[in-house]
Scaffold this active site. Sequence first.
Site, PDB file in Angstrom:
ATOM      1  N   MET A  11       0.842  -1.194   0.000  1.00 55.73           N
ATOM      2  CA  MET A  11       0.000   0.000   0.000  1.00 55.73           C
ATOM      3  C   MET A  11       0.878   1.244   0.000  1.00 55.73           C
ATOM      4  SD  MET A  11      -2.939  -1.341  -0.176  1.00 55.73           S
ATOM      5  CE  MET A  11      -4.105  -0.048   0.137  1.00 55.73           C
ATOM      6  N   CYS A  12       0.268   2.350  -0.379  1.00 52.91           N
ATOM      7  CA  CYS A  12       0.937   3.644  -0.454  1.00 52.91           C
ATOM      8  C   CYS A  12       1.641   3.933   0.878  1.00 52.91           C
ATOM      9  CB  CYS A  12      -0.103   4.716  -0.758  1.00 52.91           C
ATOM     10  SG  CYS A  12       0.567   6.369  -0.896  1.00 52.91           S
ATOM     11  N   PRO A  13       2.856   4.395   0.849  1.00 56.56           N
ATOM     12  CA  PRO A  13       3.656   4.871  -0.271  1.00 56.56           C
ATOM     13  C   PRO A  13       4.658   3.846  -0.807  1.00 56.56           C
ATOM     14  CG  PRO A  13       4.710   5.601   1.724  1.00 56.56           C
ATOM     15  CD  PRO A  13       3.478   4.789   2.137  1.00 56.56           C
ATOM     16  N   ASP A  38      -2.661  -1.502  -5.123  1.00 52.33           N
ATOM     17  CA  ASP A  38      -3.158  -0.352  -4.362  1.00 52.33           C
ATOM     18  C   ASP A  38      -4.077   0.467  -5.273  1.00 52.33           C
ATOM     19  OD1 ASP A  38      -3.595   1.972  -2.929  1.00 52.33           O
ATOM     20  OD2 ASP A  38      -1.480   2.366  -2.518  1.00 52.33           O
ATOM     21  N   ASP A  44      -0.981   7.971  -7.729  1.00 50.08           N
ATOM     22  CA  ASP A  44       0.307   8.149  -7.065  1.00 50.08           C
ATOM     23  C   ASP A  44       1.457   8.180  -8.069  1.00 50.08           C
ATOM     24  OD1 ASP A  44      -1.041   8.152  -4.664  1.00 50.08           O
ATOM     25  OD2 ASP A  44      -0.469   6.100  -4.125  1.00 50.08           O
TER      26      ASP A  44
END
Length: 74
Positions: A11-13, A38, A44
């Site tokens: 998941m981010c980041p 994600d 992103d």
Amino acid sequence: MTVLLDAQGLMCPLPVLRARKKISEIAPGELLTVLATDPAALRDFQAFCEQTGHPFVSGVEADGVYTIVLQRKS
């Protein structure tokens, strides 16, 4: 040449951070293909490319997997 980075399940980041490291290891002009799950990945990576100047080549989603292609800037 295309280099593959499998960031599925992250998941981010983390996908962007791993891509930043990987793209620095490839030659200018080469492509980096990132596989991510994600839901924010497309947004992103587009932002990452705007900030760094690496061209965003493509981004598609199929069955919950985003395939994002970036090119290392020259």
